[in-house]
Enzyme design. Structure first.
Site: not given
Ligand SMILES: Nc1ncnc2c1ncn2[C@@H]1O[C@H](COP(=O)(O)OP(=O)(O)O)[C@@H](O)[C@H]1O
Ligand SMILES: [Mg+2]
Ligand SMILES: Nc1ncnc2c1ncn2[C@@H]1O[C@H](COP(=O)(O)OP(=O)(O)O)[C@@H](O)[C@H]1O
Ligand SMILES: [Mg+2]
Lengths: 147, 77, 147
Positions: C48, C52, C107
């Site tokens: 995960e 991300n 997602r």
């Molecule tokens: N490494 C990252 N860089 C930039 N934005 C991130 C990162 N990790 C997470 N995000 C932001 O946080 C949100 C939530 O992440 P997550 O809980 O993993 O859900 P998802 O990946 O399904 O959208 C993402 O939609 C994104 O906007």
């Molecule tokens: Mg994610």
């Protein structure tokens, strides 16, 4: 030619990390879809290079070992194993089969010979007191050729 | 006391080391089957597909049955 | 407490490297001989975090992802996943279950929730335009307790 994928790994020269390094590099190269034998050749060569860094390079201390791996578009792989350990005074001599500085009888002096037989090319750069870099390259048979 | 001991013995979750060895054993069997079928060495991905697992699982499993190169640095515990 | 072993891995934010990163980190922690369940939890959390970095952090470009992993003497593990991508404007909001900036419906917005449920602790530091660092920690059951 520009690499299409690459990674760098660094770890402490603990013996537990020899297996880790080998598994990590294998996990990187599996994207080329090698056979078990090809993979085993690569792993054996890496084992020898990493073991040398751990047991010879950092004979009396712990230090960092770095592995850099690359994949080229023509199925060539590149592996660089680097330590900042004691270095090798005479590389040519060190690479001779059966040459070893190990006096306990535990090592056969065949590490470089093994790397040479399992990889296409082995290059070694070393300076005493500064460390050793071993570069291994090999062209893998492509899936097309196997089919 | 006997019951507690038995519970402790029974509560023995599978460790990664054991499951990797099982997978490696199955991978070697799949490799032989595929070698017969294809008339050549199968690739790791082909073995993984045959077993219905991910290619990385096969890589890590095969790693678990490699004889470790003997190192004389004492293994920390 | 001082780590008894550590490693650093860095790679390009290609999707092919997500599986590699997961396998490499798993092979580092194999030395603790975790249970199958613990290993699967760790792998899922890493997936995960790395996904991300690849899909959100470097949404429009390729960049470097770095993973640093440590083992502590009390069987605690530490994993830091770092990117130098776009960053997160509001971390608290991003960590809310079901929150996602993904508009394709691909997602579920559950990545951080999954990390939190599979690891003991999840810390996130991020600055827009600079990048994101996710720190995951977990205490593994020791072999002695289960033997
Ligand atoms: N490494 C990252 N860089 C930039 N934005 C991130 C990162 N990790 C997470 N995000 C932001 O946080 C949100 C939530 O992440 P997550 O809980 O993993 O859900 P998802 O990946 O399904 O959208 C993402 O939609 C994104 O906007
Ligand atoms: Mg994610
Ligand atoms: N990374 C290294 N740092 C210092 N010395 C090295 C290194 N690698 C190899 N050597 C030297 O080269 C010799 C030959 O290496 P090798 O062929 O692997 O045989 P062996 O490890 O069995 O001695 C070693 O005994 C050692 O003296
Ligand atoms: Mg050697």
């Amino acid at each position: 030619m520009k690499a299409i994928n690459e990674m760098t790994l660094s770890f402490i020269s603990r013996s537990a990390n020899e297996g880790f390094a080998r598994a990590a590099v294998a996990s990187f190269f599996v994207q080329l879809d090698p056979t078990v034998e090809e993979m085993s050749d690569i792993k054996t060569a890496i084992s020898e290079a990493v073991t040398n860094a751990i047991v010879h390079g950092y004979r009396d201390n712990l230090g960092k070992v770095q592995i850099h791996a690359r994949i080229y578009p023509d199925n060539r792989i590149y592996i660089r194993v680097k330590d900042q350990g004691c270095g090798i005074p005479d590389v040519e001599k060190a690479m001779e089969p059966l040459y070893t500085t190990c006096t306990t009888g535990e090592r056969a002096g065949l590490g470089f010979a093994v790397m040479q037989s399992f990889m296409d090319k082995v290059r070694v750069r070393s300076s005493p007191g500064k460390g050793t870099t071993v570069i291994l390259t090999k062209k893998l048979s492509s899936k097309q050729q196997n089919a | 006391v006997g019951e507690v001991r038995r519970y402790l013995r029974d509560y023995n979750p599978v460790r990664v080391s054991r499951s990797l060895k099982d997978t490696a054993y199955k991978a070697m069997q799949a490799k032989e089957r595929l070698t017969d079928k294809l008339g050549r060495e199968p690739t790791i991905v082909e073995i993984a597909d045959e077993m219905g697992v991910k290619k990385h699982e096969v890589v890590l499993a095969l790693e678990a049955i490699v004889d470790p190169v003997s190192l004389y640095e004492p293994i920390f515990s």
